[in-house]
Write an enzyme that holds these catalytic residues in place. Structure first.
Site, PDB file in Angstrom:
ATOM      1  N   SER A  39       0.838  -1.194   0.000  1.00 24.83           N
ATOM      2  CA  SER A  39       0.000   0.000   0.000  1.00 24.83           C
ATOM      3  C   SER A  39       0.868   1.238   0.000  1.00 24.83           C
ATOM      4  O   SER A  39       1.994   1.221   0.457  1.00 24.83           O
ATOM      5  CB  SER A  39      -0.907   0.005   1.231  1.00 24.83           C
ATOM      6  OG  SER A  39      -0.142  -0.084   2.408  1.00 24.83           O
ATOM      7  N   CYS A  40       0.317   2.295  -0.555  1.00 19.06           N
ATOM      8  CA  CYS A  40       0.939   3.618  -0.523  1.00 19.06           C
ATOM      9  C   CYS A  40      -0.183   4.634  -0.591  1.00 19.06           C
ATOM     10  O   CYS A  40      -1.307   4.308  -0.964  1.00 19.06           O
ATOM     11  CB  CYS A  40       1.881   3.830  -1.720  1.00 19.06           C
ATOM     12  SG  CYS A  40       3.421   2.891  -1.664  1.00 19.06           S
TER      13      CYS A  40
END
Length: 425
Positions: free
Chosen positions: A11-12
């Site tokens: 995730s980012c």
């Protein structure tokens, strides 16, 4: 066999504020890079350069044709690869990327990583819009693919990008070689590991709609919604979690519409409750960046980078492209050359210690801060004080109250890194 499992932790979160959403006449860019928790990110300065016509360039896995001139860049990157998770160039272009899975299958062959595309675009573009076209052209010619994690079992995904410059921002979302882009000329926007461009498409791959129609994903009738057409029908658990982060990030931006500053962006990146500042499932926020890009071209762009994990216990340190700017050795990881596990086939069968000096010092400080003892509290206060010092430099430059000599601005990041390293020592 390559893994393209979107349930795997990855995730980012990227954010941008374009006036009138910003409190100041500037575009403000921010990103948290969420990666395997023990992966080290280094901050690398690459000066502008000219190249021999016809020369080739080695990226993480494949070679591409080099251009005649490349711009100076500052990159925050996982230290085992060539590209970057986020960065900026001397013209005030900033880019962050995100992992995404769509109906278009992820190939197993090695090509350009999304992180390679990001660095190539920064080195070859003077505006955000030009960077969109650079990435689109590279996708068409070389494709995207290859393992994005330093482990024996390959882990692959496609990419979305948030691109910004002094005047506007763009969102670029890809599915294999196909893509759609959205121009943002005002307001706030965020992206989080999912397709987010709907019907408001500013530019697209010429075969985007015909391909969707041929695959039976779109009838060819009515409005074309890119996210609806290309998103997976059955959303995996991890991508559902990304939806929650996307909504939380959107709400945090909307709450501060018209008053967004560098400090506001830093606070958002430090938000643990939403999962934006993450530490779960073997992943965590391994580095963070906030950039202030003034609309006035006479004022310098200021890029704040941590070079360390967990922004809630890190220092955002200012970097400015100016005379005398050079690599800060304390945030540069060791080089292993031909013996690097990424270079030996089959790849990633062994591990090496990639920790740079600041990362090592921060690791020890992080343990003390997590214990909540007096020494840890003092270290956190030192971090906050040092960060405020950098923000004061930003305020002085924006208001014109400070006009430090160019050499001082060029060495600013190095100075702050040295102060932080000394405090940990």
């Amino acid at each position: 066999m390559a893994s393209s499992n979107p349930d795997a932790p990855c995730s980012c979160d990227c954010f941008v504020s374009v006036p009138p959403a910003s409190a100041i006449p500037a575009v403000i860019f921010a990103k948290n890079s969420d990666r395997p928790r023990d992966e080290v990110q280094e901050v690398v300065f690459i000066p502008a350069s000219t190249h021999v016509p016809g020369s080739r360039l080695q990226c993480t896995y494949i070679e591409v044709e080099q251009v005649l001139k490349t711009h100076a860049v500052i990159l925050s990157r996982p230290s085992w690869l060539w590209g970057a998770e986020m960065g900026a160039n001397e013209h005030g272009v900033c880019i962050g990327n995100e992992a995404v899975w769509t109906k278009e299958p992820v190939g197993e062959g090695e090509a350009l990583l999304g992180m390679d595309l990001l660095r190539l675009a920064l080195e070859r573009s003077s505006t955000a819009q030009e960077a969109v076209h650079v990435i689109a052209g590279l996708l068409e010619r070389y494709g995207q693919g290859g393992s994005c994690r330093e482990e024996p079992v390959p882990f692959c995904y496609h990419n979305t990008f948030l691109l910004a410059d002094r005047t506007e921002a763009w969102v670029l979302e890809t599915a294999g070689k196909l893509w759609a882009a959205q121009q943002i000329q005002g307001g706030a926007r965020n992206i989080s590991n999912q397709l987010s461009i709907g019907t408001d498409i500013s530019a697209e791959h010429p075969e985007l709609r015909s391909h969707a129609k041929a695959q039976g994903w779109w009838t060819g009738q009515g409005t074309f919604d890119f996210a609806e057409v290309f998103s997976l029908t059955q959303q995996p658990v991890r991508m559902e979690a990304a939806k929650a982060r996307f909504r939380a990030g959107h709400e945090l931006l909307q709450q501060r519409q018209g008053s967004i500053t560098a400090e506001v962006m830093m606070d958002i990146l430090r938000n643990k409750q939403s999962g934006i500042c993450m530490d779960s499932g073997g992943f965590r926020t391994t580095a963070s960046m906030v950039s202030v890009l003034p609309q006035d071209p006479t004022k310098p762009c200021v890029h704040f980078l941590t070079a360390t994990p967990d922004p809630s216990r890190s220092v955002f340190k200012p970097f400015i492209f100016e005379v005398g700017v050079a690599q800060a050795p304390q945030v540069l990881s060791p080089i292993f050359g031909a013996q690097d596990p990424v270079r030996i086939l089959p790849r990633f069968q062994t591990q090496v210690d990639r920790r740079h000096l600041l990362y090592r010092g921060h690791q020890a400080a992080l343990g003390l801060m997590e214990d909540g003892q007096d020494q840890g509290k003092q270290l956190r206060q030192m971090q906050q004080s040092l960060e405020q010092e950098g923000l004061e430099v930003l305020r002085g430059l924006l208001t014109g109250e400070q006009t430090p000599p160019p050499q001082l601005l060029g060495s600013l990041f190095q100075t702050f890194v040295e102060k932080e390293q000394k405090a940990y020592a």
